[in-house]
Motif scaffolding. Structure first.
Motif, PDB file in Angstrom:
ATOM      1  N   THR A   1     -21.066  51.406  40.324  1.00  0.00           N
ATOM      2  CA  THR A   1     -20.162  51.790  39.239  1.00  0.00           C
ATOM      3  C   THR A   1     -19.135  50.693  38.982  1.00  0.00           C
ATOM      4  O   THR A   1     -18.875  50.324  37.827  1.00  0.00           O
ATOM      5  CB  THR A   1     -19.465  53.123  39.577  1.00  0.00           C
ATOM      6  OG1 THR A   1     -20.469  54.134  39.752  1.00  0.00           O
ATOM      7  CG2 THR A   1     -18.504  53.547  38.484  1.00  0.00           C
ATOM      8  N   MET A   2     -18.557  50.153  40.062  1.00  0.00           N
ATOM      9  CA  MET A   2     -17.568  49.078  39.921  1.00  0.00           C
ATOM     10  C   MET A   2     -18.175  47.841  39.259  1.00  0.00           C
ATOM     11  O   MET A   2     -17.504  47.134  38.504  1.00  0.00           O
ATOM     12  CB  MET A   2     -16.988  48.685  41.284  1.00  0.00           C
ATOM     13  CG  MET A   2     -16.019  49.677  41.843  1.00  0.00           C
ATOM     14  SD  MET A   2     -15.208  49.198  43.410  1.00  0.00           S
ATOM     15  CE  MET A   2     -16.063  47.800  44.003  1.00  0.00           C
ATOM     16  N   LYS A   3     -19.444  47.584  39.539  1.00  0.00           N
ATOM     17  CA  LYS A   3     -20.113  46.394  38.992  1.00  0.00           C
ATOM     18  C   LYS A   3     -20.712  46.657  37.608  1.00  0.00           C
ATOM     19  O   LYS A   3     -21.268  45.752  36.985  1.00  0.00           O
ATOM     20  CB  LYS A   3     -21.222  45.913  39.937  1.00  0.00           C
ATOM     21  CG  LYS A   3     -20.723  45.470  41.294  1.00  0.00           C
ATOM     22  CD  LYS A   3     -19.873  44.225  41.163  1.00  0.00           C
ATOM     23  CE  LYS A   3     -19.436  43.719  42.525  1.00  0.00           C
ATOM     24  NZ  LYS A   3     -18.649  42.494  42.431  1.00  0.00           N
ATOM     25  N   GLY A   4     -20.640  47.910  37.156  1.00  0.00           N
ATOM     26  CA  GLY A   4     -21.141  48.229  35.823  1.00  0.00           C
ATOM     27  C   GLY A   4     -22.628  48.516  35.740  1.00  0.00           C
ATOM     28  O   GLY A   4     -23.207  48.531  34.649  1.00  0.00           O
ATOM     29  N   TYR A   5     -23.260  48.768  36.870  1.00  0.00           N
ATOM     30  CA  TYR A   5     -24.690  49.080  36.877  1.00  0.00           C
ATOM     31  C   TYR A   5     -24.928  50.549  36.497  1.00  0.00           C
ATOM     32  O   TYR A   5     -24.080  51.410  36.711  1.00  0.00           O
ATOM     33  CB  TYR A   5     -25.306  48.830  38.260  1.00  0.00           C
ATOM     34  CG  TYR A   5     -25.352  47.380  38.654  1.00  0.00           C
ATOM     35  CD1 TYR A   5     -26.271  46.514  38.079  1.00  0.00           C
ATOM     36  CD2 TYR A   5     -24.469  46.879  39.616  1.00  0.00           C
ATOM     37  CE1 TYR A   5     -26.315  45.172  38.442  1.00  0.00           C
ATOM     38  CE2 TYR A   5     -24.507  45.546  39.994  1.00  0.00           C
ATOM     39  CZ  TYR A   5     -25.432  44.706  39.406  1.00  0.00           C
ATOM     40  OH  TYR A   5     -25.464  43.383  39.766  1.00  0.00           O
ATOM     41  N   ASN A   6     -26.108  50.799  35.993  1.00  0.00           N
ATOM     42  CA  ASN A   6     -26.529  52.168  35.700  1.00  0.00           C
ATOM     43  C   ASN A   6     -26.798  52.863  37.033  1.00  0.00           C
ATOM     44  O   ASN A   6     -27.584  52.374  37.847  1.00  0.00           O
ATOM     45  CB  ASN A   6     -27.793  52.143  34.829  1.00  0.00           C
ATOM     46  CG  ASN A   6     -28.280  53.524  34.449  1.00  0.00           C
ATOM     47  OD1 ASN A   6     -28.042  54.507  35.140  1.00  0.00           O
ATOM     48  ND2 ASN A   6     -28.978  53.584  33.334  1.00  0.00           N
ATOM     49  N   THR A   7     -26.182  54.003  37.248  1.00  0.00           N
ATOM     50  CA  THR A   7     -26.313  54.708  38.530  1.00  0.00           C
ATOM     51  C   THR A   7     -27.184  55.963  38.439  1.00  0.00           C
ATOM     52  O   THR A   7     -27.212  56.760  39.376  1.00  0.00           O
ATOM     53  CB  THR A   7     -24.918  55.104  39.053  1.00  0.00           C
ATOM     54  OG1 THR A   7     -24.302  55.978  38.102  1.00  0.00           O
ATOM     55  CG2 THR A   7     -24.045  53.892  39.294  1.00  0.00           C
ATOM     56  N   ALA A   8     -27.897  56.141  37.350  1.00  0.00           N
ATOM     57  CA  ALA A   8     -28.677  57.368  37.152  1.00  0.00           C
ATOM     58  C   ALA A   8     -29.694  57.585  38.271  1.00  0.00           C
ATOM     59  O   ALA A   8     -29.762  58.673  38.862  1.00  0.00           O
ATOM     60  CB  ALA A   8     -29.374  57.350  35.791  1.00  0.00           C
ATOM     61  N   VAL A   9     -30.473  56.572  38.586  1.00  0.00           N
ATOM     62  CA  VAL A   9     -31.504  56.717  39.621  1.00  0.00           C
ATOM     63  C   VAL A   9     -30.852  56.887  40.991  1.00  0.00           C
ATOM     64  O   VAL A   9     -31.288  57.725  41.798  1.00  0.00           O
ATOM     65  CB  VAL A   9     -32.482  55.521  39.599  1.00  0.00           C
ATOM     66  CG1 VAL A   9     -33.457  55.597  40.774  1.00  0.00           C
ATOM     67  CG2 VAL A   9     -33.245  55.484  38.280  1.00  0.00           C
ATOM     68  N   ALA A  10     -29.806  56.123  41.250  1.00  0.00           N
ATOM     69  CA  ALA A  10     -29.108  56.235  42.537  1.00  0.00           C
ATOM     70  C   ALA A  10     -28.490  57.618  42.696  1.00  0.00           C
ATOM     71  O   ALA A  10     -28.502  58.194  43.789  1.00  0.00           O
ATOM     72  CB  ALA A  10     -28.038  55.154  42.647  1.00  0.00           C
TER      73      ALA A  10
END
Length: 91
Positions: free
Chosen positions: A36-45
């Motif tokens: 989240t801090m790095k701006g990645y999509n976290t849907a799968v995680a």
């Protein structure tokens, strides 16, 4: 090995699995926070986190079943053994 001892061994293993599952969940939460801090999509995680949490809940239920089985074995073992009622004597 007695049934009671097998259940106690199963309890030890269940406790290990629960501890490992809790660590995996903590690691997954940390990963999601980092993503989240790095701006990645976290849907799968996040989906994986929910699956880990569901699995942990199942393991907790299994552990409870093991505890109940141990309690039944211990109650059974603590009851005095009764000889069966005498049958008719042979002539």
């Amino acid at each position: 090995m007695t049934d009671l001892q097998q259940e106690r061994d199963d309890l030890i293993q269940a406790d290990r699995h629960l501890a490992q599952g809790e660590r995996r969940i903590a690691d997954q939460i940390a990963l999601i926070q980092w993503m989240t801090m790095k701006g990645y999509n976290t849907a799968v995680a996040t989906d994986l986190l929910r699956l880990l949490e569901q699995t942990l809940a199942l393991w907790q239920e299994h552990r409870q079943l093991i505890l109940e089985t141990i309690a039944r074995h211990e109650r059974s073992a603590s009851r005095p053994h009764q000889d069966p009622a005498p049958g008719p004597e042979a002539p």
